[in-house]
Design a protein around this motif. Sequence first.
Motif, short mmCIF file in Angstrom:
data_model
loop_
_atom_site.label_atom_id
_atom_site.label_comp_id
_atom_site.label_asym_id
_atom_site.label_seq_id
_atom_site.Cartn_x
_atom_site.Cartn_y
_atom_site.Cartn_z
N ARG A 189 26.06 62.87 60.49
CA ARG A 189 25.31 64.13 60.39
C ARG A 189 23.88 63.97 60.91
O ARG A 189 23.31 64.89 61.50
CB ARG A 189 25.29 64.59 58.93
CG ARG A 189 24.53 65.88 58.69
CD ARG A 189 24.66 66.32 57.23
NE ARG A 189 24.17 65.34 56.32
CZ ARG A 189 22.89 65.20 55.94
NH1 ARG A 189 21.98 66.01 56.45
NH2 ARG A 189 22.53 64.30 55.06
N LEU A 190 23.30 62.78 60.69
CA LEU A 190 21.93 62.53 61.12
C LEU A 190 21.84 62.08 62.58
O LEU A 190 20.75 61.84 63.09
CB LEU A 190 21.30 61.46 60.22
CG LEU A 190 21.11 61.86 58.75
CD1 LEU A 190 20.64 60.66 57.93
CD2 LEU A 190 20.13 63.02 58.62
N GLY A 191 22.99 61.96 63.24
CA GLY A 191 23.01 61.60 64.65
C GLY A 191 22.76 60.13 64.93
O GLY A 191 22.35 59.76 66.04
N LYS A 192 23.00 59.27 63.95
CA LYS A 192 22.77 57.84 64.14
C LYS A 192 23.86 57.20 64.99
O LYS A 192 24.98 57.70 65.07
CB LYS A 192 22.68 57.13 62.78
CG LYS A 192 21.48 57.54 61.94
CD LYS A 192 21.41 56.72 60.66
CE LYS A 192 20.18 57.07 59.85
NZ LYS A 192 20.08 56.26 58.60
N ASN A 193 23.53 56.07 65.59
CA ASN A 193 24.50 55.30 66.36
C ASN A 193 25.48 54.64 65.38
O ASN A 193 25.06 53.90 64.49
CB ASN A 193 23.79 54.25 67.21
CG ASN A 193 24.77 53.48 68.09
OD1 ASN A 193 25.73 54.05 68.60
ND2 ASN A 193 24.50 52.20 68.26
N ILE A 194 26.76 54.90 65.55
CA ILE A 194 27.75 54.46 64.56
C ILE A 194 28.49 53.21 65.04
O ILE A 194 29.10 53.20 66.12
CB ILE A 194 28.77 55.58 64.27
CG1 ILE A 194 28.05 56.84 63.77
CG2 ILE A 194 29.82 55.11 63.26
CD1 ILE A 194 27.24 56.64 62.51
N ILE A 195 28.42 52.16 64.23
CA ILE A 195 29.23 50.96 64.42
C ILE A 195 30.09 50.81 63.17
O ILE A 195 29.58 50.51 62.08
CB ILE A 195 28.35 49.71 64.63
CG1 ILE A 195 27.45 49.90 65.85
CG2 ILE A 195 29.23 48.46 64.79
CD1 ILE A 195 26.45 48.78 66.05
N ILE A 196 31.37 51.07 63.30
CA ILE A 196 32.26 51.18 62.14
C ILE A 196 32.20 49.95 61.24
O ILE A 196 32.22 50.06 60.01
CB ILE A 196 33.71 51.45 62.59
CG1 ILE A 196 33.82 52.85 63.20
CG2 ILE A 196 34.68 51.33 61.41
CD1 ILE A 196 33.52 53.98 62.25
N ASP A 197 32.10 48.77 61.84
CA ASP A 197 32.10 47.54 61.03
C ASP A 197 30.95 47.51 60.01
O ASP A 197 31.05 46.86 58.97
CB ASP A 197 32.00 46.31 61.93
CG ASP A 197 33.31 46.03 62.67
OD1 ASP A 197 34.33 46.65 62.30
OD2 ASP A 197 33.30 45.22 63.61
N ASN A 198 29.87 48.23 60.30
CA ASN A 198 28.74 48.26 59.38
C ASN A 198 29.02 49.07 58.12
O ASN A 198 28.24 49.03 57.16
CB ASN A 198 27.51 48.85 60.08
CG ASN A 198 26.99 47.96 61.19
OD1 ASN A 198 27.27 46.76 61.22
ND2 ASN A 198 26.22 48.53 62.10
N TYR A 199 30.13 49.80 58.11
CA TYR A 199 30.47 50.65 56.96
C TYR A 199 31.67 50.12 56.19
O TYR A 199 32.20 50.80 55.32
CB TYR A 199 30.74 52.08 57.45
CG TYR A 199 29.56 52.70 58.14
CD1 TYR A 199 28.60 53.40 57.42
CD2 TYR A 199 29.37 52.56 59.51
CE1 TYR A 199 27.49 53.95 58.04
CE2 TYR A 199 28.27 53.11 60.15
CZ TYR A 199 27.34 53.80 59.41
OH TYR A 199 26.24 54.34 60.04
N ILE A 200 32.11 48.91 56.52
CA ILE A 200 33.25 48.30 55.83
C ILE A 200 32.74 47.28 54.82
O ILE A 200 31.97 46.39 55.15
CB ILE A 200 34.20 47.63 56.84
CG1 ILE A 200 34.83 48.69 57.75
CG2 ILE A 200 35.30 46.85 56.10
CD1 ILE A 200 35.73 48.13 58.84
N GLU A 201 33.16 47.45 53.57
CA GLU A 201 32.74 46.56 52.50
C GLU A 201 33.96 46.11 51.69
O GLU A 201 35.08 46.59 51.90
CB GLU A 201 31.72 47.25 51.60
CG GLU A 201 30.43 47.62 52.33
CD GLU A 201 29.36 48.16 51.41
OE1 GLU A 201 29.50 48.01 50.17
OE2 GLU A 201 28.38 48.74 51.91
N GLU A 202 33.73 45.17 50.78
CA GLU A 202 34.82 44.60 49.98
C GLU A 202 34.49 44.66 48.50
O GLU A 202 33.31 44.63 48.12
CB GLU A 202 35.07 43.15 50.41
CG GLU A 202 35.50 43.02 51.87
CD GLU A 202 35.46 41.59 52.37
OE1 GLU A 202 35.07 40.70 51.58
OE2 GLU A 202 35.80 41.37 53.55
N TYR A 203 35.53 44.74 47.70
CA TYR A 203 35.37 44.80 46.25
C TYR A 203 36.30 43.78 45.59
O TYR A 203 37.42 43.57 46.05
CB TYR A 203 35.70 46.21 45.73
CG TYR A 203 35.67 46.32 44.22
CD1 TYR A 203 34.46 46.48 43.54
CD2 TYR A 203 36.84 46.24 43.49
CE1 TYR A 203 34.43 46.57 42.16
CE2 TYR A 203 36.81 46.33 42.10
CZ TYR A 203 35.60 46.50 41.44
OH TYR A 203 35.58 46.57 40.08
#
Length: 222
Positions: A189-203
Motif C-alpha cells: 500500500r505504501l509503494g515499497k519495494n517488495i522482496i518476499i523473503d523479507n516477509y517470511i518468518e518462523e515460529y
Amino acid sequence: MFCDNYKSESVIPIPMEGNWICLSEIFEVNGVSHGIGWCPPHQGACKLTLNVKKGIITEALIETVGCSGITQSAVIASEILIGKNLFEALNVHLVCDAINIAMKNAFLQFVYGRTQTAFSHDGLPVGSLKDDLAFDQLSHIGTIVANKNEIPRILQTSEGYILRLSLDNKDQIIGYQYLTLGSLLADIRLGKNIIIDNYIEEYGRYDEGVKFLDPRGGVNNV
C-alpha cells in the motif's frame, strides 16, 4: 462498599473504569467491552467490541466470520452504532442476527461491570480499538482444519499465512513458517519495494524439523 450516588444497601456497586458505580442511568456507563454473537443456522459469528463514553458508543470494532451477508451487515452496523447510547443500540436492528446477539451480550458486560476496563482509570481513548487488530498481523483469527487421517493443517494464525509446518520424527507439529501478510500488504500500500523473503518468518522449533508439510497440499505432501 456502597456508592455515594445510591444509598440503598440492596444495590451492589459494580467496577467501572476504576470506580465503584451503583448504576441507575445509562450516561453513567463507561468502558470497553466485547460481545460474541452467532446467527440461528450457525453459519457465522461476530465479535463486537465497543468503546463507550458516558453511555454513548464512540467506537466499534466488528470482526466477523461466515457468510458474505454477515460481512456486509457489519459495514452497515458500523454506521448505525456510532453516536447511539447503549439502550438505543440494544433496540435497533443491526441487520444480521449474529451482530444483534453480539450487541446484547456486550450490553450485559457493561451493565454487570464485566468490562475490559473495569479497573482502568479513564478507560481507553477513542481510537484504541485499532490496537486489537495488531497492525502488522492479520487480526486475531486462526484457521486450522483437522481430521483423523492426517496431521492438523494450520492454514492461518494471527502471525500470518502459513507456508510450511515443521514435524518431528513422530509427525508432531513443532513449528511453522509463515508469511507476514499484514506487513506485506501494508508495504504494498505504501509503494515499497517488495522482496518476499523479507516477509517470511518462523515460529516454534521450526529448524529442528525432520519433515516439512505444505498445509494446503495432499496427505502425503511432505
